[in-house]
Design an enzyme around this catalytic site. Structure first.
Site, PDB file in Angstrom:
ATOM      1  N   GLU A   1      23.388  23.408 -14.561  1.00  0.00           N
ATOM      2  CA  GLU A   1      24.835  22.985 -14.960  1.00  0.00           C
ATOM      3  C   GLU A   1      25.762  23.593 -14.138  1.00  0.00           C
ATOM      4  O   GLU A   1      25.836  24.905 -13.911  1.00  0.00           O
ATOM      5  CB  GLU A   1      25.061  23.403 -16.300  1.00  0.00           C
ATOM      6  CG  GLU A   1      24.209  22.524 -17.252  1.00  0.00           C
ATOM      7  CD  GLU A   1      24.814  22.905 -18.865  1.00  0.00           C
ATOM      8  OE1 GLU A   1      26.052  23.132 -19.153  1.00  0.00           O
ATOM      9  OE2 GLU A   1      23.903  22.521 -19.801  1.00  0.00           O
TER      10      GLU A   1
ATOM     11  N   ASN B   1      17.871  25.168 -23.859  1.00  0.00           N
ATOM     12  CA  ASN B   1      19.084  25.377 -23.112  1.00  0.00           C
ATOM     13  C   ASN B   1      20.262  26.333 -23.774  1.00  0.00           C
ATOM     14  O   ASN B   1      20.324  26.530 -24.988  1.00  0.00           O
ATOM     15  CB  ASN B   1      19.992  24.000 -23.309  1.00  0.00           C
ATOM     16  CG  ASN B   1      21.354  24.213 -22.834  1.00  0.00           C
ATOM     17  OD1 ASN B   1      21.597  23.905 -21.400  1.00  0.00           O
ATOM     18  ND2 ASN B   1      22.357  24.207 -23.516  1.00  0.00           N
ATOM     19  N   GLU B   2      20.510  27.178 -22.628  1.00  0.00           N
ATOM     20  CA  GLU B   2      21.526  28.213 -23.134  1.00  0.00           C
ATOM     21  C   GLU B   2      20.942  28.948 -24.524  1.00  0.00           C
ATOM     22  O   GLU B   2      21.714  29.191 -25.347  1.00  0.00           O
ATOM     23  CB  GLU B   2      22.913  27.820 -23.298  1.00  0.00           C
ATOM     24  CG  GLU B   2      23.197  27.378 -22.032  1.00  0.00           C
ATOM     25  CD  GLU B   2      24.940  27.105 -21.727  1.00  0.00           C
ATOM     26  OE1 GLU B   2      25.694  27.326 -22.656  1.00  0.00           O
ATOM     27  OE2 GLU B   2      25.328  26.814 -20.695  1.00  0.00           O
TER      28      GLU B   2
HETATM   29  O1  AHR Z   1      28.293  20.924 -20.069  1.00  0.00           O
HETATM   30  C1  AHR Z   1      28.715  21.221 -21.408  1.00  0.00           C
HETATM   31  C2  AHR Z   1      27.959  22.359 -21.987  1.00  0.00           C
HETATM   32  O2  AHR Z   1      28.313  23.493 -21.339  1.00  0.00           O
HETATM   33  C3  AHR Z   1      26.552  22.232 -22.225  1.00  0.00           C
HETATM   34  O3  AHR Z   1      26.263  21.427 -23.265  1.00  0.00           O
HETATM   35  C4  AHR Z   1      26.211  23.720 -22.497  1.00  0.00           C
HETATM   36  O4  AHR Z   1      24.718  23.731 -21.901  1.00  0.00           O
HETATM   37  C5  AHR Z   1      27.142  24.417 -21.618  1.00  0.00           C
HETATM   38  O5  AHR Z   1      27.730  25.522 -22.184  1.00  0.00           O
END
Ligand code: AHR
Length: 487
Positions: free
Chosen positions: A295, A172-173
């Site tokens: 997201e 993730n990211e």
């Molecule tokens: O949704 C909150 C955060 O936002 C998540 O953990 C991350 O992936 C994003 O930066």
């Protein structure tokens, strides 16, 4: 007067139901307290899951739920969350609020939640601080039926059948909280990690690579060029943050200028999707690889006197309008957008549900998802909107947003009047056909109105303020309103 022209013969394809997905992270009170209270809680629950929240999720026909993060995913070690709850490892959730995570909600609990809700799981594995072996064995634990030591462990923990998880995120990211990697480095890591995420039985893993933040086209270019043939989806994260990261808006106290800035910020996701889609089209002209917007949503200041690491914010009609604008865009881009997951499900960011002890509130955003649910798996219809420009000089916006689809011979149109104070007439026509009648439902309120514990003024209501005139439907839309019209 605004006009909407629908054309049954022009379509981008099917609107995937997964566009109406959600996201639940180990962050603040999303999982603990919001969804999971434990079997011994006085709050009514089934196997530890709050009954009220599960019912609300079911009512939306929620198709997919992403877990365990977010940034948390790249610190999460799945073995810490299996076995007897009292023996599970305790850790400090350093990303989110510095609170103790006792791992009482782990793989089995998440799969039980999905079973109760009737949704598919979407699990994000740990690339940032995990190993290939760890990720590979998690997939085996979830999906294999072979008599291996890993599978025997699952049997010992009470689950005989393989779960058959399909949606699998590889990090993730990874450009940020997931390891601060460069695109080139992550691409190689992606190729390596995904190799060992094996296919078991008939279950076909749908592999999702970490994609860009907002309009970072260089990330997409590198990923698509070097790994498109090894992925099924590429994720994208895009939040609506009016005022900017260091000067965020408050969730409930804002001006009309803030309102328009917020909506135009949200609408800009269309441009960002377009940029990534153009790159994806070059490497994947058949549009096999889905853009997975896993997201999205508003990001405001936390509510006063709450833990800044918990990202708890209220949710007004402004959030409802952001949801409508965003979902209309995703519907219209359904040829490339194959999934989206609002951040987040309960008590975090643009939450669809809020809880406080044993109380629950459905936010205006929840009601928008309710109004849009007929779009799931329906054929997208061309929906051309002509409306007055409004907003501010800096943040111009069309005053109407809409999208349409058809399923089982019925057309669903979702239409919003974005004007915060002005009602307007909207005429809907259907190319080559006369409209005979319609049924409607609506959500409307003041732009800064919200539901709170003990104050539930915003809800979906029946709507019939429209009439057929010369084969077209003339809708009298109140200010700041989202409607579902079924033809
Ligand atoms: O949704 C909150 C955060 O936002 C998540 O953990 C991350 O992936 C994003 O930066």
């Amino acid at each position: 007067m605004a006009k909407i022209s629908l054309d049954r013969n022009r379509s981008k394809g099917t609107i995937s139901r997964y566009i109406y997905g959600s996201f639940a992270e180990h962050l603040g009170r999303c999982i603990y307290g919001g969804i999971y209270v434990g079997k011994d809680s006085p709050i009514p629950n089934v196997n530890g899951m709050r009954k009220d929240v599960v019912e609300a999720m079911k009512n939306l026909r929620m198709p997919v739920l992403r877990w365990p993060g977010g940034c948390f995913a790249d610190e999460y070690h799945w073995r810490d969350g299996i076995g007897e709850q009292q023996d599970r490892k305790r850790m400090v959730n350093t990303h989110w609020g510095g609170v103790v995570e006792d791992n009482s909600f782990g793989t089995h609990e998440f799969m039980e939640l999905c079973r109760q809700v009737g949704c598919e799981p979407y699990i994000t594995g740990n690339v940032g601080s995990g190993t290939v072996k760890e990720m590979s064995e998690w997939v085996e634990y979830l999906n294999s039926d072979g008599d291996s030591t890993v599978v025997q462990e699952r049997w010992k923990n009470g689950q005989k059948e393989a779960w058959g998880v399909r949606y699998w995120g590889v990090g993730n990211e990874s450009w940020g909280c997931g390891g601060n990697m460069r695109a080139e480095y992550y691409t190689d890591e992606y190729r390596r990690f995904q190799t060992y995420c094996r296919q078991y039985g008939d279950n076909k893993l749908y592999k999702i690579a970490c994609g860009p933040s907002d309009a970072d086209v260089s990330w997409t270019e590198v990923l698509m060029k070097n790994a498109a043939n090894m992925m099924d989806g590429l994720s994208m994260h895009s939040y609506t943050i009016p005022g900017g990261w260091n000067n965020k808006n408050r969730a409930t106290v804002f001006t009309q200028d803030d309102y328009w800035e917020t909506l135009s910020f949200a609408a800009d996701i269309d441009r960002k999707i377009g940029l990534h889609a153009a790159i994806m089209d070059r490497y994947d002209p058949e549009k096999r690889v889905g853009l997975i917007i896993d997201e999205w949503g508003t990001w405001f200041q936390v509510e006063p006197d709450t833990n800044p690491g918990f990202l708890y914010q209220q949710n007004t009609m402004r959030d409802a309008m952001v949801a409508a604008v965003s979902l209309d865009i995703f519907n219209k881009r359904c040829d490339r957008v194959h999934m989206a997951n609002i951040a987040q499900t309960v008590n975090v960011l643009q939450a669809i549900i809020l809880t406080e002890g044993d109380q629950m509130v459905l936010t205006p955003t929840y009601h928008v998802f309710d109004l849009y649910k007929e779009h799931m798996d329906a054929k997208e219809l061309d929906c051309y909107v002509e409306a007055e420009q409004t907003g501010t000089e800096k943040y111009p916006m069309p005053s109407v947003t809409a999208s349409a689809s058809e399923k089982d011979g019925r057309i669903t149109l979702t239409v919003s009047n974005l004007e915060p104070e002005k009602a307007q007439e909207i005429t809907v026509s259907l190319k080559g056909e006369a409209i005979r009648g319609a049924e409607g439902r609506i959500l409307t309120g003041k732009m800064d109105e919200y539901n709170d514990f003990g104050k539930n003024t915003l809800a979906v209501k029946a709507f019939s303020d429209f009439e057929v005139k010369d084969g077209a439907l003339v809708i009298r839309m109140p200010a700041c309103a989202v409607a579902e019209i079924r033809l």
